[in-house]
Design an enzyme around this catalytic site. Structure first.
Site, PDB file in Angstrom:
ATOM      1  N   PHE A 130       0.853  -1.184   0.000  1.00  0.00           N
ATOM      2  CA  PHE A 130       0.000   0.000   0.000  1.00  0.00           C
ATOM      3  C   PHE A 130       0.885   1.229   0.000  1.00  0.00           C
ATOM      4  O   PHE A 130       1.652   1.456   0.940  1.00  0.00           O
ATOM      5  CB  PHE A 130      -0.932   0.018   1.210  1.00  0.00           C
ATOM      6  CG  PHE A 130      -2.099   0.952   1.046  1.00  0.00           C
ATOM      7  CD1 PHE A 130      -3.352   0.462   0.711  1.00  0.00           C
ATOM      8  CD2 PHE A 130      -1.943   2.311   1.188  1.00  0.00           C
ATOM      9  CE1 PHE A 130      -4.429   1.315   0.535  1.00  0.00           C
ATOM     10  CE2 PHE A 130      -3.007   3.178   1.008  1.00  0.00           C
ATOM     11  CZ  PHE A 130      -4.256   2.676   0.683  1.00  0.00           C
ATOM     12  N   GLY A 131       0.786   2.025  -1.060  1.00  0.00           N
ATOM     13  CA  GLY A 131       1.643   3.193  -1.225  1.00  0.00           C
ATOM     14  C   GLY A 131       0.990   4.446  -0.688  1.00  0.00           C
ATOM     15  O   GLY A 131       0.292   5.155  -1.423  1.00  0.00           O
ATOM     16  N   GLY A 138       2.518  11.682   4.822  1.00  0.00           N
ATOM     17  CA  GLY A 138       2.158  10.396   5.396  1.00  0.00           C
ATOM     18  C   GLY A 138       0.818  10.567   6.059  1.00  0.00           C
ATOM     19  O   GLY A 138      -0.225  10.521   5.425  1.00  0.00           O
ATOM     20  N   ILE A 164       7.640   1.428   1.597  1.00  0.00           N
ATOM     21  CA  ILE A 164       6.496   0.599   1.230  1.00  0.00           C
ATOM     22  C   ILE A 164       6.850  -0.882   1.396  1.00  0.00           C
ATOM     23  O   ILE A 164       7.691  -1.422   0.672  1.00  0.00           O
ATOM     24  CB  ILE A 164       6.027   0.889  -0.205  1.00  0.00           C
ATOM     25  CG1 ILE A 164       5.854   2.396  -0.404  1.00  0.00           C
ATOM     26  CG2 ILE A 164       4.732   0.140  -0.492  1.00  0.00           C
ATOM     27  CD1 ILE A 164       4.924   3.061   0.580  1.00  0.00           C
ATOM     28  N   GLY A 348      24.025  -8.795  28.765  1.00  0.00           N
ATOM     29  CA  GLY A 348      25.348  -8.185  28.837  1.00  0.00           C
ATOM     30  C   GLY A 348      25.992  -8.081  27.463  1.00  0.00           C
ATOM     31  O   GLY A 348      25.341  -7.720  26.486  1.00  0.00           O
ATOM     32  N   GLU A 372       3.055   2.712  11.048  1.00  0.00           N
ATOM     33  CA  GLU A 372       1.584   2.700  11.131  1.00  0.00           C
ATOM     34  C   GLU A 372       1.082   3.642  12.221  1.00  0.00           C
ATOM     35  O   GLU A 372       0.157   3.330  12.973  1.00  0.00           O
ATOM     36  CB  GLU A 372       1.053   1.275  11.322  1.00  0.00           C
ATOM     37  CG  GLU A 372       1.270   0.410  10.083  1.00  0.00           C
ATOM     38  CD  GLU A 372       0.233  -0.686   9.914  1.00  0.00           C
ATOM     39  OE1 GLU A 372      -0.934  -0.477  10.269  1.00  0.00           O
ATOM     40  OE2 GLU A 372       0.599  -1.753   9.410  1.00  0.00           O
ATOM     41  N   THR A 374       2.983   7.014  14.508  1.00  0.00           N
ATOM     42  CA  THR A 374       3.988   7.181  15.548  1.00  0.00           C
ATOM     43  C   THR A 374       3.343   7.214  16.933  1.00  0.00           C
ATOM     44  O   THR A 374       2.118   7.345  17.085  1.00  0.00           O
ATOM     45  CB  THR A 374       4.768   8.490  15.352  1.00  0.00           C
ATOM     46  OG1 THR A 374       3.837   9.593  15.463  1.00  0.00           O
ATOM     47  CG2 THR A 374       5.435   8.534  13.992  1.00  0.00           C
ATOM     48  N   GLU A 376       3.440   9.623  18.878  1.00  0.00           N
ATOM     49  CA  GLU A 376       2.793  10.928  19.004  1.00  0.00           C
ATOM     50  C   GLU A 376       1.409  10.936  18.358  1.00  0.00           C
ATOM     51  O   GLU A 376       0.470  11.569  18.873  1.00  0.00           O
ATOM     52  CB  GLU A 376       3.681  12.008  18.374  1.00  0.00           C
ATOM     53  CG  GLU A 376       4.966  12.299  19.129  1.00  0.00           C
ATOM     54  CD  GLU A 376       6.018  11.206  18.982  1.00  0.00           C
ATOM     55  OE1 GLU A 376       6.945  11.150  19.815  1.00  0.00           O
ATOM     56  OE2 GLU A 376       5.928  10.397  18.034  1.00  0.00           O
TER      57      GLU A 376
END
Length: 390
Positions: A130-131, A138, A164, A348, A372, A374, A376
């Protein structure tokens, strides 16, 4: 740590438990052994993808009419979570193949488009991308620059897309593109159009050199007077971005399941290592500091799982779930990143070596706070659900 123990308390029925156990066994026996080499060579193992298709994983939330399993989003999440424990790259291949590849066709396609594309997608014999994202756009639909104009019964597309997933594999059939197709009351009219791979003027650029998800197929795309039939419009003209947002809400549940699996994989590896690692004559797991770290990791897994299960059940019941999906993605994405950090610390110096799964999880998990939507964006969705504006 058994699947039975881990799934206790989340109210799964017998069929769901069997699915989860089947996928986890497949993940441990088939997916995990190839994960390091696939990551090292940046190679998506299409043989494993084929096996996932044969198991019906790509068809889980689709009706049997098109070759699906007749399941729901909870079933899909269980499968994604089980695979993400050992290999996030294959988990995102499944997630994107369903949520971003097949689901838009299933939800918005014509009957002819469904009959043409879905059987192969749901069988794992083909994939689609899906572009949406562009260098300048975005989540901000108004910044979309890719255009599509009608000319002689064809859409002529120009523009570029980035990040993509599943766009350039040997079995990728098409990418659904968002594009500006006109204006409506002074605002951009955005539609979605199916562009088959191999279309003249459609170029899949070389893959990215990424921090993580190295075995996942991800490319930038270029469209230069790429022509496709007018009938390749997916859904109603002008509703492309609105339709995609509904797809994105569902996708957040699937990503939350993936992040939960990653957080669990880190916990399992850290518990096993702490039990085996001797420090000053005693197992690391006997040290209270390590015990507290592992306990916090366990709490994160449990909380993340409850969050995505709740969102999935709301979605499957036909009830509003956007806020709960945002909460699930927020909580689980942070759980994956925090558990990856803590697991690496438990290991470690070995945690800094890519041959160990926790090192891959450390690199892979950061994108779960970005892709998908952020962190925020999730906070914004939640804030708006509280009635906050501005």
């Amino acid at each position: 740590m058994s699947a039975q123990t881990e799934l206790t308390g989340v109210d799964l029925n017998e069929e769901q438990r069997e699915l989860a156990a089947m996928v986890r066994e497949f993940a441990d026996e088939v997916v995990a052994p190839q994960a390091y080499e696939a990551d090292r060579t940046h190679t998506l193992n299409l043989d494993v993808v084929r096996q996932m298709g044969e198991m019906g994983l790509f068809g889980l939330p689709f009706s049997e009419e098109y070759g699906g399993q007749g399941g729901d989003y909870l079933a899909l999440g269980l499968a994604i979570e089980g695979i993400a424990r050992v290999d996030q790259s294959l988990a995102i291949t499944l997630e994107a193949g369903v949520s971003l590849g097949a689901m838009p066709v299933y939800r918005f396609g014509t009957e002819e488009q469904k009959q043409e594309h879905l059987p192969a997608l749901l069988a794992g014999e083909a994939m689609a991308g899906f572009g949406l994202t562009e260098p300048e756009a975005g989540s901000d639909a108004g910044a979309t620059r890719t255009t599509a104009r009608l000319e002689g019964g064809e859409w002529v597309l120009n523009g570029s897309k980035q990040f993509i997933t599943n766009s350039g594999t040997a079995i990728t059939r098409f990418v659904t593109m968002t594009a500006v197709t006109g204006e409506n009351e002074g605002r951009k009219e955005i539609s979605t159009i199916i562009v088959p791979n191999g279309t003249p003027g459609f170029t899949v650029e070389p893959p990215y050199d990424k921090v993580g998800w190295n075995a996942s197929d991800t490319h930038p795309l270029t469209l230069a007077d790429a022509r496709v039939p007018e009938t390749n419009l997916l859904g109603e003209r002008g509703l492309g971005f609105k339709n995609f947002l509904s797809i994105l809400d569902e996708g957040r549940i699937a990503i939350a399941a993936l992040a939960t699996g990653a957080a669990e994989g880190c916990l399992e590896a850290a518990v096993d290592y702490a039990n085996k690692r001797t420090v000053f004559g005693a197992a690391l797991s006997t040290r209270q500091n390590a015990q507290f770290t592992l306990a916090r990791m366990r709490a994160r897994v449990h909380t993340a799982r409850l969050a995505w299960h709740h969102a999935a059940r709301l979605r499957d019941a036909g009830r509003p779930f956007a806020e709960e999906a945002a909460i699930a993605k927020l909580v689980s994405g942070e759980a994956a990143m925090d558990n990856a950090r803590d697991a690496t610390q438990i290991f470690g110096g070995n945690g800094f070596m890519n041959e160990y799964s926790v090192a891959r999880h450390y690199r892979d998990s950061k994108i779960l706070e970005i892709g998908e939507g952020t962190t925020e964006v999730q906070l914004l969705v939640i804030a708006r659900s509280l009635g906050l504006v501005g």
